[in-house]
Design a protein around this motif. Structure first.
Motif, PDB file in Angstrom:
ATOM      1  N   MET A   1      -3.879   3.372  -7.269  1.00 16.70           N
ATOM      2  CA  MET A   1      -2.649   3.550  -8.008  1.00 16.70           C
ATOM      3  C   MET A   1      -1.577   4.035  -7.047  1.00 16.70           C
ATOM      4  O   MET A   1      -1.812   4.926  -6.243  1.00 16.70           O
ATOM      5  CB  MET A   1      -2.880   4.597  -9.096  1.00 16.70           C
ATOM      6  N   MET A   2      -0.408   3.427  -7.143  1.00 16.66           N
ATOM      7  CA  MET A   2       0.726   3.907  -6.358  1.00 16.66           C
ATOM      8  C   MET A   2       1.955   3.994  -7.251  1.00 16.66           C
ATOM      9  O   MET A   2       2.025   3.353  -8.295  1.00 16.66           O
ATOM     10  CB  MET A   2       0.972   3.025  -5.143  1.00 16.66           C
ATOM     11  N   PHE A   3       2.881   4.837  -6.833  1.00 19.83           N
ATOM     12  CA  PHE A   3       4.105   5.080  -7.580  1.00 19.83           C
ATOM     13  C   PHE A   3       5.266   4.836  -6.645  1.00 19.83           C
ATOM     14  O   PHE A   3       5.227   5.254  -5.489  1.00 19.83           O
ATOM     15  CB  PHE A   3       4.132   6.521  -8.091  1.00 19.83           C
ATOM     16  N   ARG A   4       6.304   4.159  -7.164  1.00 25.39           N
ATOM     17  CA  ARG A   4       7.463   3.849  -6.325  1.00 25.39           C
ATOM     18  C   ARG A   4       8.673   3.612  -7.210  1.00 25.39           C
ATOM     19  O   ARG A   4       8.541   3.323  -8.402  1.00 25.39           O
ATOM     20  CB  ARG A   4       7.175   2.625  -5.474  1.00 25.39           C
ATOM     21  N   PRO A   5       9.867   3.697  -6.609  1.00 27.53           N
ATOM     22  CA  PRO A   5      11.065   3.351  -7.365  1.00 27.53           C
ATOM     23  C   PRO A   5      11.007   1.883  -7.793  1.00 27.53           C
ATOM     24  O   PRO A   5      10.535   1.023  -7.029  1.00 27.53           O
ATOM     25  CB  PRO A   5      12.205   3.578  -6.371  1.00 27.53           C
ATOM     26  N   ALA A   6      11.463   1.597  -8.998  1.00 27.73           N
ATOM     27  CA  ALA A   6      11.528   0.217  -9.461  1.00 27.73           C
ATOM     28  C   ALA A   6      12.495  -0.557  -8.577  1.00 27.73           C
ATOM     29  O   ALA A   6      13.564  -0.058  -8.211  1.00 27.73           O
ATOM     30  CB  ALA A   6      11.986   0.171 -10.919  1.00 27.73           C
ATOM     31  N   ALA A   7      12.098  -1.780  -8.225  1.00 34.39           N
ATOM     32  CA  ALA A   7      12.887  -2.620  -7.334  1.00 34.39           C
ATOM     33  C   ALA A   7      13.015  -4.012  -7.951  1.00 34.39           C
ATOM     34  O   ALA A   7      12.264  -4.361  -8.864  1.00 34.39           O
ATOM     35  CB  ALA A   7      12.198  -2.707  -5.965  1.00 34.39           C
ATOM     36  N   PRO A   8      13.948  -4.818  -7.459  1.00 33.52           N
ATOM     37  CA  PRO A   8      14.123  -6.152  -8.028  1.00 33.52           C
ATOM     38  C   PRO A   8      12.821  -6.968  -8.119  1.00 33.52           C
ATOM     39  O   PRO A   8      12.633  -7.696  -9.098  1.00 33.52           O
ATOM     40  CB  PRO A   8      15.143  -6.802  -7.092  1.00 33.52           C
ATOM     41  N   GLU A  57      16.735   8.072 -11.595  1.00 40.63           N
ATOM     42  CA  GLU A  57      15.551   7.515 -10.950  1.00 40.63           C
ATOM     43  C   GLU A  57      14.720   6.757 -11.978  1.00 40.63           C
ATOM     44  O   GLU A  57      14.462   7.260 -13.076  1.00 40.63           O
ATOM     45  CB  GLU A  57      14.682   8.635 -10.361  1.00 40.63           C
ATOM     46  N   TYR A  58      14.278   5.552 -11.614  1.00 44.24           N
ATOM     47  CA  TYR A  58      13.398   4.742 -12.433  1.00 44.24           C
ATOM     48  C   TYR A  58      12.220   4.326 -11.560  1.00 44.24           C
ATOM     49  O   TYR A  58      12.421   3.666 -10.533  1.00 44.24           O
ATOM     50  CB  TYR A  58      14.133   3.506 -12.973  1.00 44.24           C
ATOM     51  N   HIS A  59      11.016   4.726 -11.953  1.00 43.78           N
ATOM     52  CA  HIS A  59       9.834   4.490 -11.128  1.00 43.78           C
ATOM     53  C   HIS A  59       8.767   3.734 -11.904  1.00 43.78           C
ATOM     54  O   HIS A  59       8.721   3.795 -13.134  1.00 43.78           O
ATOM     55  CB  HIS A  59       9.275   5.824 -10.631  1.00 43.78           C
ATOM     56  N   VAL A  60       7.919   3.045 -11.154  1.00 44.62           N
ATOM     57  CA  VAL A  60       6.806   2.319 -11.750  1.00 44.62           C
ATOM     58  C   VAL A  60       5.494   2.837 -11.188  1.00 44.62           C
ATOM     59  O   VAL A  60       5.423   3.298 -10.038  1.00 44.62           O
ATOM     60  CB  VAL A  60       6.922   0.792 -11.522  1.00 44.62           C
ATOM     61  N   ALA A  61       4.463   2.757 -12.034  1.00 38.08           N
ATOM     62  CA  ALA A  61       3.085   3.030 -11.613  1.00 38.08           C
ATOM     63  C   ALA A  61       2.432   1.669 -11.448  1.00 38.08           C
ATOM     64  O   ALA A  61       2.445   0.847 -12.373  1.00 38.08           O
ATOM     65  CB  ALA A  61       2.349   3.849 -12.667  1.00 38.08           C
ATOM     66  N   VAL A  62       1.885   1.436 -10.272  1.00 36.01           N
ATOM     67  CA  VAL A  62       1.350   0.119  -9.941  1.00 36.01           C
ATOM     68  C   VAL A  62      -0.133   0.234  -9.638  1.00 36.01           C
ATOM     69  O   VAL A  62      -0.550   1.037  -8.802  1.00 36.01           O
ATOM     70  CB  VAL A  62       2.097  -0.474  -8.719  1.00 36.01           C
ATOM     71  N   ASP A  63      -0.915  -0.591 -10.326  1.00 34.40           N
ATOM     72  CA  ASP A  63      -2.345  -0.695 -10.068  1.00 34.40           C
ATOM     73  C   ASP A  63      -2.527  -1.863  -9.110  1.00 34.40           C
ATOM     74  O   ASP A  63      -2.079  -2.977  -9.389  1.00 34.40           O
ATOM     75  CB  ASP A  63      -3.097  -0.938 -11.380  1.00 34.40           C
ATOM     76  N   VAL A  64      -3.139  -1.599  -7.980  1.00 34.07           N
ATOM     77  CA  VAL A  64      -3.388  -2.634  -6.975  1.00 34.07           C
ATOM     78  C   VAL A  64      -4.880  -2.917  -6.982  1.00 34.07           C
ATOM     79  O   VAL A  64      -5.687  -2.011  -6.772  1.00 34.07           O
ATOM     80  CB  VAL A  64      -2.937  -2.172  -5.569  1.00 34.07           C
ATOM     81  N   CYS A  65      -5.247  -4.163  -7.251  1.00 31.95           N
ATOM     82  CA  CYS A  65      -6.674  -4.468  -7.317  1.00 31.95           C
ATOM     83  C   CYS A  65      -6.960  -5.860  -6.769  1.00 31.95           C
ATOM     84  O   CYS A  65      -6.059  -6.667  -6.567  1.00 31.95           O
ATOM     85  CB  CYS A  65      -7.196  -4.322  -8.744  1.00 31.95           C
ATOM     86  N   GLY A  66      -8.226  -6.085  -6.523  1.00 31.32           N
ATOM     87  CA  GLY A  66      -8.690  -7.373  -6.036  1.00 31.32           C
ATOM     88  C   GLY A  66      -8.505  -7.531  -4.547  1.00 31.32           C
ATOM     89  O   GLY A  66      -7.789  -6.776  -3.891  1.00 31.32           O
TER      90      GLY A  66
END
Length: 166
Positions: A1-8, A57-66
């Motif tokens: 899991m990673m967290f980052r600012p929302a981007a285009p 600030e607008y951030h997303v939680a991203v699940d990276v898998c595979g």
């Protein structure tokens, strides 16, 4: 899991998350803006629009898998109020219905607390519906202190430490 600012590049994934939240009826509990494709576009292009001065600030939680490192946006959080000049930002989060109960909300909130501290805030605030027991338990475990806001809502405050930003 990673967290980052929302981007285009996150626009489609965030729109998918907003659609899932709307389908689950979550707009009755989480409504900082409409849960639409247009809102996803605005959120993901927010940093580009802010040329100077304080910004929300607008951030997303991203699940990276595979093995191909596929990214799925499973959570969304915001710190708002800086655009309007408030010293205490308002925090809000939402987690995809299929990914709840995995600790994402807690980790996203920890991330946003650190962002707020790094930005110089001494505390954050949030509003929660009194009947939202799951959210209330999380916020209380994170040491939010509540007071009445309305017949149906509470407002909570929590100090954020500059040490959290490290």
């Amino acid at each position: 899991m990673m967290f980052r600012p929302a981007a285009p590049a996150d626009e489609a994934g965030l729109a998918d998350l907003f659609f899932a939240l709307a389908q689950a009826g979550d707009e009755t509990l989480f409504h900082p803006h409409p849960l639409t494709q247009e809102a996803a576009r605005t959120v993901c292009r927010h940093r580009e629009a802010m040329l100077e001065g304080p910004h929300d600030e607008y951030h997303v939680a991203v699940d990276v898998c595979g093995t191909d490192s596929t990214e799925t946006i499973v959570g969304y959080g915001l710190l708002r109020g800086w655009n309007e000049g408030f010293e205490i930002p308002s925090l809000g989060i939402a987690v995809h219905p299929d990914h709840r109960g995995r600790g994402i909300a807690r980790r996203l909130m920890d991330h946003l607390h650190a962002v707020a501290a790094h930005r110089g805030a001494s505390q954050v605030r949030l509003k929660v519906y009194r009947h939202n027991d799951v959210a209330l338990r999380l916020y209380e475990s994170l040491e939010y202190e509540f007071q009445p806001w309305s017949d149906s809502e509470l407002v909570g405050f929590r100090a954020v430490s500059p040490l959290a930003a490290a």
